[in-house]
Design a protein around this motif. Structure first.
Motif, PDB file in Angstrom:
ATOM      1  N   ALA A   4       0.814  -1.209   0.000  1.00 18.48           N
ATOM      2  CA  ALA A   4       0.000   0.000   0.000  1.00 18.48           C
ATOM      3  C   ALA A   4       0.853   1.267   0.000  1.00 18.48           C
ATOM      4  O   ALA A   4       0.457   2.284  -0.569  1.00 18.48           O
ATOM      5  N   PHE A   5       2.011   1.217   0.635  1.00 18.26           N
ATOM      6  CA  PHE A   5       2.831   2.427   0.749  1.00 18.26           C
ATOM      7  C   PHE A   5       4.051   2.402  -0.163  1.00 18.26           C
ATOM      8  O   PHE A   5       4.365   3.388  -0.829  1.00 18.26           O
ATOM      9  N   PHE A   6       4.754   1.278  -0.199  1.00 21.50           N
ATOM     10  CA  PHE A   6       6.033   1.221  -0.906  1.00 21.50           C
ATOM     11  C   PHE A   6       5.831   0.877  -2.386  1.00 21.50           C
ATOM     12  O   PHE A   6       6.338  -0.123  -2.892  1.00 21.50           O
ATOM     13  N   ASN A   7       5.050   1.712  -3.065  1.00 20.34           N
ATOM     14  CA  ASN A   7       4.858   1.561  -4.509  1.00 20.34           C
ATOM     15  C   ASN A   7       5.175   2.884  -5.190  1.00 20.34           C
ATOM     16  O   ASN A   7       5.072   3.951  -4.579  1.00 20.34           O
ATOM     17  N   THR A   8       5.577   2.817  -6.446  1.00 24.95           N
ATOM     18  CA  THR A   8       6.021   4.037  -7.124  1.00 24.95           C
ATOM     19  C   THR A   8       4.873   4.953  -7.523  1.00 24.95           C
ATOM     20  O   THR A   8       5.111   6.130  -7.801  1.00 24.95           O
ATOM     21  N   SER A   9       3.636   4.452  -7.553  1.00 26.10           N
ATOM     22  CA  SER A   9       2.524   5.372  -7.781  1.00 26.10           C
ATOM     23  C   SER A   9       2.427   6.354  -6.616  1.00 26.10           C
ATOM     24  O   SER A   9       2.338   7.571  -6.812  1.00 26.10           O
ATOM     25  N   ARG A  10       2.450   5.827  -5.379  1.00 25.86           N
ATOM     26  CA  ARG A  10       2.477   6.713  -4.210  1.00 25.86           C
ATOM     27  C   ARG A  10       3.699   7.604  -4.247  1.00 25.86           C
ATOM     28  O   ARG A  10       3.632   8.816  -3.990  1.00 25.86           O
ATOM     29  N   MET A  11       4.843   7.032  -4.607  1.00 25.30           N
ATOM     30  CA  MET A  11       6.095   7.784  -4.624  1.00 25.30           C
ATOM     31  C   MET A  11       6.039   8.952  -5.607  1.00 25.30           C
ATOM     32  O   MET A  11       6.377  10.097  -5.271  1.00 25.30           O
ATOM     33  N   VAL A  12       5.608   8.690  -6.853  1.00 22.63           N
ATOM     34  CA  VAL A  12       5.575   9.746  -7.866  1.00 22.63           C
ATOM     35  C   VAL A  12       4.493  10.780  -7.537  1.00 22.63           C
ATOM     36  O   VAL A  12       4.667  11.975  -7.785  1.00 22.63           O
ATOM     37  N   MET A  13       3.386  10.331  -6.962  1.00 26.55           N
ATOM     38  CA  MET A  13       2.373  11.291  -6.503  1.00 26.55           C
ATOM     39  C   MET A  13       2.959  12.200  -5.426  1.00 26.55           C
ATOM     40  O   MET A  13       2.690  13.409  -5.397  1.00 26.55           O
ATOM     41  N   GLU A  14       3.761  11.622  -4.536  1.00 28.53           N
ATOM     42  CA  GLU A  14       4.392  12.427  -3.488  1.00 28.53           C
ATOM     43  C   GLU A  14       5.374  13.411  -4.094  1.00 28.53           C
ATOM     44  O   GLU A  14       5.411  14.588  -3.698  1.00 28.53           O
ATOM     45  N   TYR A  15       6.186  12.966  -5.041  1.00 28.93           N
ATOM     46  CA  TYR A  15       7.074  13.893  -5.746  1.00 28.93           C
ATOM     47  C   TYR A  15       6.260  15.017  -6.400  1.00 28.93           C
ATOM     48  O   TYR A  15       6.655  16.186  -6.375  1.00 28.93           O
ATOM     49  N   THR A  16       5.119  14.654  -6.987  1.00 25.98           N
ATOM     50  CA  THR A  16       4.309  15.642  -7.694  1.00 25.98           C
ATOM     51  C   THR A  16       3.751  16.685  -6.743  1.00 25.98           C
ATOM     52  O   THR A  16       3.891  17.897  -6.966  1.00 25.98           O
ATOM     53  N   ASP A  17       3.112  16.223  -5.669  1.00 22.73           N
ATOM     54  CA  ASP A  17       2.481  17.155  -4.730  1.00 22.73           C
ATOM     55  C   ASP A  17       3.510  17.949  -3.929  1.00 22.73           C
ATOM     56  O   ASP A  17       3.319  19.137  -3.650  1.00 22.73           O
ATOM     57  N   LYS A  18       4.580  17.286  -3.554  1.00 26.54           N
ATOM     58  CA  LYS A  18       5.555  17.883  -2.642  1.00 26.54           C
ATOM     59  C   LYS A  18       6.558  18.784  -3.364  1.00 26.54           C
ATOM     60  O   LYS A  18       7.004  19.799  -2.799  1.00 26.54           O
ATOM     61  N   TYR A  19       6.896  18.417  -4.606  1.00 23.89           N
ATOM     62  CA  TYR A  19       7.971  19.114  -5.308  1.00 23.89           C
ATOM     63  C   TYR A  19       7.583  19.622  -6.702  1.00 23.89           C
ATOM     64  O   TYR A  19       7.764  20.805  -7.009  1.00 23.89           O
TER      65      TYR A  19
END
Length: 850
Positions: free
Chosen positions: A692-707
């Protein structure tokens, strides 16, 4: 003898044209039906062509075409796959739903990386960094962000590994025939192929631009192996990480500088640049040079570049970064930058911890950090390590507020989850797990999966892994010239019902591949228990120049051949994405033994967890976040010892203890129908928590929103009206820096009738600031509970508001509710404030109350 060479293209009949589109889009790498389509053509050919659809098509004859066109089952499958690809491209995606207006504003992210691991058929990667970059691209496509990627098109892939009869690693270099790869030359509006040029030392290098489609995004690849280049320049893109320091510098010039020029030649105008590791940092210098050529002064140009750049570091030690001498920079970058008015000391300053220290070399990581607004490590722990590593760049910042954050890595689930698990997840979780892997609520339904179905799916994958390992072992023995009896024995190794441990990674010494083998007698008892047997599958390469890593492999090779281990331990040669998939699908336990905190993140264990496997790992990298007591086991509690020999001993003993007393009994503790209920519960927890957490969809969404979105908005603001915002910000910045010594916290204090939990206090500070106005200042009460007296380590910054102004003295106040009991420590700080500053310590200016 003169030899003429021609590339004869495959010409598919019109009815088979969809095959060409499918084969030239790496979407097939995470779509099982697409890969099955090419297996249907010819299974033997599919294996011979190393799972490369383009190569398969190039081998087909007119007879094959007639056979396929006349096969209604094949044609129906092809049409279905083609339709799925088109549906995927048209499907509404997360980005447009979450940030719909940004695309229309021209938001464009350019991602630079030295390697991309997308599929085993495209050999442009060496290991974890490349696979992470490939997964980043896949998820960028899945969630639909406006994203393009830039890399190098290597003529030779990273080395193939095989072991000789003594277990010593040997290397062979695979040749990349571009006409057998899903790459095509990029052409301009007139149909002409696009080339750019970069001057290296005393001559120009021509660079051809190719493209590779990955779902709905494009990876642009740079190639210097051209007849128009001299031999030493043709070899720049010969091999990933090949050659000496000069060759590495040349490669990074092509990646960064030619990469920016290629994007400009193709008409792209990115608003966000993401530099993945230090290798592409010259991209920032090239962007500065282009701004200067367009009439901007150097300081303004550097700010413009900085305000649109994100830098990601994957390295936990300074020795891991590329560093170049003054002479190298002068020789190779001087001819590029000096005509634009740069001098070498200015260039060197960008890559030095102290820009004016002439004894310092140029560090690519320092350049990336200096020329970015956001920087991040790739796990929470790695963020802490990175802040410690680079804190000298912000000497006035509190350690935990050094301007380096983190985004924990993930894996691309559709690529690495086995088909049997995909079917189970779809049945009980719906297709939401595929389309919304970042939705935690979706994964809670894992509990609905019957234990017997879940455990049986794992058993089947373990069986497939055993078959795969036996086949690979046969080939390895044959290649080494083994006897017929040795080849026949390969069919007897491993067992599909036995608890299976996997260990696969780059055999760098800090990863400690030897830890499991420190007590061979004890290990033999564990593996050969007749009632509760255990088996181990190992894979991994050592760097060609790392003899220490090769020695570890050799030692394991000889252990594998001992009678007590021969059937229980298998070393699978030539670790790549294919081997990684089989291991991720089939192993029960993933062993990871790095020397903490040397592993920045690691992603292999994430793949195992998504397939119901459990991790047994040092609390390093991602596992420090992923471990919760039910997702697997920890070795140690995060200790870091002064003496490595002692640490090795302690942790190896704990490893054996965990196996003997916890892991093995839990796996073999079966109920009446043969299901290990507690083990299956942990399998489900691993999926529910980790997938649920350690997937690149979450990761890239986090990069998108955060940076990404913040950088796009920042760039849009500073570039308005001929970069008026950048010029005004630079004027403001220079004024603040020149006037900062005049700032003083004249008085500060805490006012309260009584200080107790649930009560209120008033923080107050009087600031004298004759040269800097109030709008350019932020004043904070810095509050922390408990901890070491007189020291602020991880405090909260409580913003104080301007309450009164009297001449040069401004009074700031804030009311604060005390929600904690214990020791309350309070400090007061004034720092510069501007909407363009994304971290309070960014300018390394802070005035503390004394």
């Amino acid at each position: 003898m003169k030899v003429y060479e021609f590339n004869v293209k495959t010409k598919l009949p019109d009815k088979l044209r969809p095959l060409e589109q499918i084969a030239h889009n790496l979407w097939y790498s995470w779509n099982w039906e697409a890969r099955e389509l090419f297996r249907m053509i010819n299974m033997e050919l599919w294996e011979q062509c190393e799972h490369n659809p383009v190569w398969v098509l190039s081998k087909l004859t007119d007879k094959d075409f007639r056979r396929l066109v006349g096969d209604p089952v094949f044609m129906n499958v092809m049409d279905n796959v083609h339709e799925r690809l088109n549906e995927y491209k048209m499907l509404p995606k997360w980005f447009d739903l979450a940030h719909g207006g940004k695309r229309e504003e021209g938001m464009q992210i350019a991602y630079f990386s030295a390697e991309y691991g997308i599929h085993e058929s495209v050999k442009l990667y060496s290991g974890g960094l490349g696979v992470l970059s490939g997964d980043h691209c896949k998820s960028a496509s899945d969630i639909g962000i406006p994203f393009i990627a830039v890399g190098l098109l290597y003529r030779n892939g990273y080395f193939h590994q095989y072991l000789n009869s003594d277990g010593w690693q040997q290397q062979s270099i695979p040749y990349n025939d571009f006409h057998r790869m899903p790459v095509t030359p990029v052409k301009d509006a007139n149909g002409n192929e696009i080339y750019v040029q970069v001057r290296i030392a005393e001559s120009d290098v021509n660079v051809k631009v190719w493209k590779l489609e990955i779902g709905v995004i494009t990876l642009y690849l740079l190639d210097t192996d051209l007849t128009t280049n001299i031999p030493q320049h043709r070899s720049i893109t010969a091999q990933l990480y090949g050659g000496d320091s000069d060759m590495r510098l040349k490669q990074e010039i092509i990646l960064g500088i030619a990469g920016v020029r290629a994007l400009k030649a193709m008409g792209f105008r990115p608003t966000v640049y993401h530099l993945n590791e230090g290798h592409p940092s010259f991209a920032a210098l090239e962007r500065i040079r282009l701004c200067v050529e367009e009439g901007m002064n150097l300081r303004t140009a550097a700010e413009v570049v900085k305000k649109s750049t994100l830098f990601t570091t994957h390295t936990p030690v300074p020795a891991g970064f590329d560093v170049f001498s003054f002479d190298q920079i002068k020789k190779y970058l001087g001819p590029i930058f000096e005509p634009s008015g740069f001098n070498i000391n200015q260039i060197m300053g960008f890559g030095r911890e102290n820009p004016f220290n002439e004894s310092e070399s140029f560090a690519m990581a320092i350049a990336g950090i200096r020329l970015s607004t956001f920087r991040n490590g790739v796990s929470a722990l790695h963020g802490e390590v990175s802040r410690q590593m680079f804190k000298n760049l912000w000497s006035n910042a509190l350690d935990n507020y050094v301007p380096i954050g983190h985004v924990t890595n993930g894996v691309h689930l559709p690529t690495f989850i086995a088909e049997s698990f995909k079917m189970i997840y779809t049945r009980y979780l719906s297709e939401a797990w595929y389309y919304k892997p970042y939705d935690f609520d979706v994964w809670n339904d894992v509990e609905k999966i019957p234990d017997n179905a879940f455990f049986d799916a794992k058993r089947k994958q373990r069986e497939r892994l055993v078959i795969f390992a036996r086949e690979r072992l046969k080939k390895q023995v044959m290649k080494r010239g083994g006897t017929a009896s040795e080849i026949a024995k390969a069919d007897d190794v491993l067992n599909s019902d036995t608890l299976t441990i996997g260990f696969a990674r780059r055999f760098a010494t800090y990863k400690r591949g030897y830890l499991l083998f420190m007590d061979e007698e004890r290990l033999a008892k564990i593996l050969n228990n007749p009632e509760r047997p255990v088996q181990i599958i190992i894979a991994g390469k050592a760097h060609p120049k790392d003899d220490g890593g090769k020695e570890i492999i050799k030692k394991i090779f000889h252990i594998c051949r001992k009678p007590e281990f021969r059937d229980k331990i298998v070393f699978v040669e030539d670790y790549d994405i294919e081997v990684a998939r089989h291991l991720a699908h089939g192993v029960d336990i993933w062993l990871n033994t790095p020397l903490r905190p040397m592993e920045a993140s690691g992603t292999s264990g994430m793949k195992i967890a998504a397939n119901g496997g459990l991790n047994l790992s040092i609390l390093d990298g991602w596992w420090a976040e992923g471990y919760n007591g039910e997702t697997g086991w920890a070795i140690g509690a995060g200790e870091e010892y002064d003496k490595q020999d002692y640490q090795d001993f302690v942790e190896s003993m704990e490893l054996y203890d965990k196996l003997e007393n916890e892991i093995i009994p839990l796996f073999y503790n079966r109920d009446k129908v043969g299901i290990p209920r507690e083990w299956t519960h942990m399998m489900k927890q691993a999926v529910k928590v980790c997938a649920a957490f350690f997937n690149t969809s979450r990761m890239v969404m986090e990069y998108t929103d955060k940076y990404y979105v913040q950088l796009h908005e920042l760039y849009k603001d500073i570039s308005f009206n001929g970069f008026e915002g950048a010029s005004k910000y630079l004027e403001w910045k220079e004024n603040v820096i020149s006037g900062w010594d005049s700032v003083e916290i004249a008085e500060s204090g805490v006012q309260a009738d009584s200080i107790e939990m649930g009560g209120y206090v008033t923080f107050e500070a009087k600031i004298r600031s004759p040269k800097i106005d109030n709008e350019s200042l932020a004043v904070y009460a810095v509050v922390e509970f408990d901890g070491e007296s007189g020291v602020l380590k991880n405090p909260k910054f409580i913003a104080l508001e301007l309450a009164e102004k009297n001449g040069d003295i401004s009074t700031y106040k804030a009311h604060f509710r005390i929600d904690n009991a214990g020791k309350m420590k309070v400090g007061f700080a004034a720092v510069p404030f501007h909407k363009y500053l994304k971290n309070i310590f960014e300018l390394n200016l802070v005035m503390w109350a004394k």
